[in-house]
Design an enzyme around this catalytic site. Structure first.
Site, PDB file in Angstrom:
ATOM      1  CB  SER A 185      -0.913  -0.047   1.108  1.00 49.06           C
ATOM      2  OG  SER A 185      -1.602   1.204   1.547  1.00 49.06           O
ATOM      3  CE1 TYR A 220      -3.862  -2.492   4.980  1.00 47.89           C
ATOM      4  CE2 TYR A 220      -2.797  -0.546   4.692  1.00 47.89           C
ATOM      5  CZ  TYR A 220      -3.552  -1.908   4.362  1.00 47.89           C
ATOM      6  OH  TYR A 220      -3.897  -1.860   2.664  1.00 47.89           O
TER       7      TYR A 220
END
Length: 254
Positions: free
Chosen positions: A147, A160
């Protein structure tokens, strides 16, 4: 170009938005897929849909393997199950992931542990399991979906961001270990990709997001699928240890 005929692929999180786009992209180039996910009913429905729309001529076509990535035993069984079904694993796409967002001071241990276990640890286990058969075949493509926030950080997503940054570090390490065996290890880092979740946002929220993107729009799942199909191909054989950012210019990273 990017002909994947005769190749097999395992895709985790295959029935989700980005996962299904990746599966379609690989199948359209001729690969036979083992689709993995934790929701058996959803996975089965997607497998039937894929076999109808992009059928594969080998045996029973594309297959499904249910796997809960939070269960280490199930994770360890996924690649062997794919080998039994497909005969070989040429391509591994670690796409599945979860979020458990919270500000650092409020983040519970369980929120940290669950994200690290599914997003980071299961990726390690699946890479480790696929490396041996790929080394014997002297060919392989490992592609990890990370990401943009793994590179930039994002408030409320310490767990995350740590997991996604960790995946990049692991990928570069493994890329160096396997490079002489014809195996590449790369990452694709999506930015904002249109999904059911982003479709639910109001216009003001969408405008705020698009205002951060030079292309002034969110990406599509097919944009990620195309990047994965390239990295899975024989033509990408000299590309390894890299992160391909697909974010519309939101973060222009070297």
């Amino acid at each position: 170009m990017f002909d994947l005929k005769g190749m097999t692929a395992v895709v985790t999180g295959a029935s989700g938005g980005i996962g299904s786009a990746i599966a379609y992209a690989l199948a359209r180039q001729g690969a036979r897929l083992a689709l993995s996910g934790s929701n058996g009913d959803k996975l089965r429905a997607f497998r039937e849909q894929l076999n109808t729309e992009v059928p594969h001529h080998d045996n029973d076509g594309h297959v499904e393997i249910t796997c809960n990535l939070s269960d280490a035993t199930q994770v360890e069984e996924l690649v062997p199950a794919a080998l039994d079904t497909l005969g070989k694993v040429d391509i591994l796409v670690n796409n599945a992931g979860i979020t458990r967002d919270n500000l650092a001071m409020r983040m519970k241990d369980e929120e940290w542990d669950e994200v690290i276990r599914i997003n980071l640890e299961s990726t390690f286990r699946l890479m480790r399991a696929s490396a041996r058969p790929m080394m014997k075949a002297r060919f392989g493509r490992i592609i990890n979906i990370t990401s943009v926030v793994g590179a930039t950080g994002n408030p409320g997503q310490m767990n995350y961001c740590a997991a996604k940054a960790g995946v990049v570090g692991m990928s570069r390490s493994l890329a160096q270990e396997l490079a002489t065996r014809g195996i590449t290890v790369n990452c694709v880092a999506p930015g904002f990709i249109r999904s059911a979740m982003t479709d639910a946002l109001d216009d003001k929220q969408k405008d705020a997001i698009n205002g951060r993107i030079p292309m002034a729009k969110m990406g599509e799942g097919d944009d990620i699928g195309a990047a994965v199909a390239y990295l899975a191909s024989k033509e990408a054989g000299y590309v390894t240890g890299q992160v391909l950012h697909v974010n519309g210019g939101m973060a222009m990273l070297g």
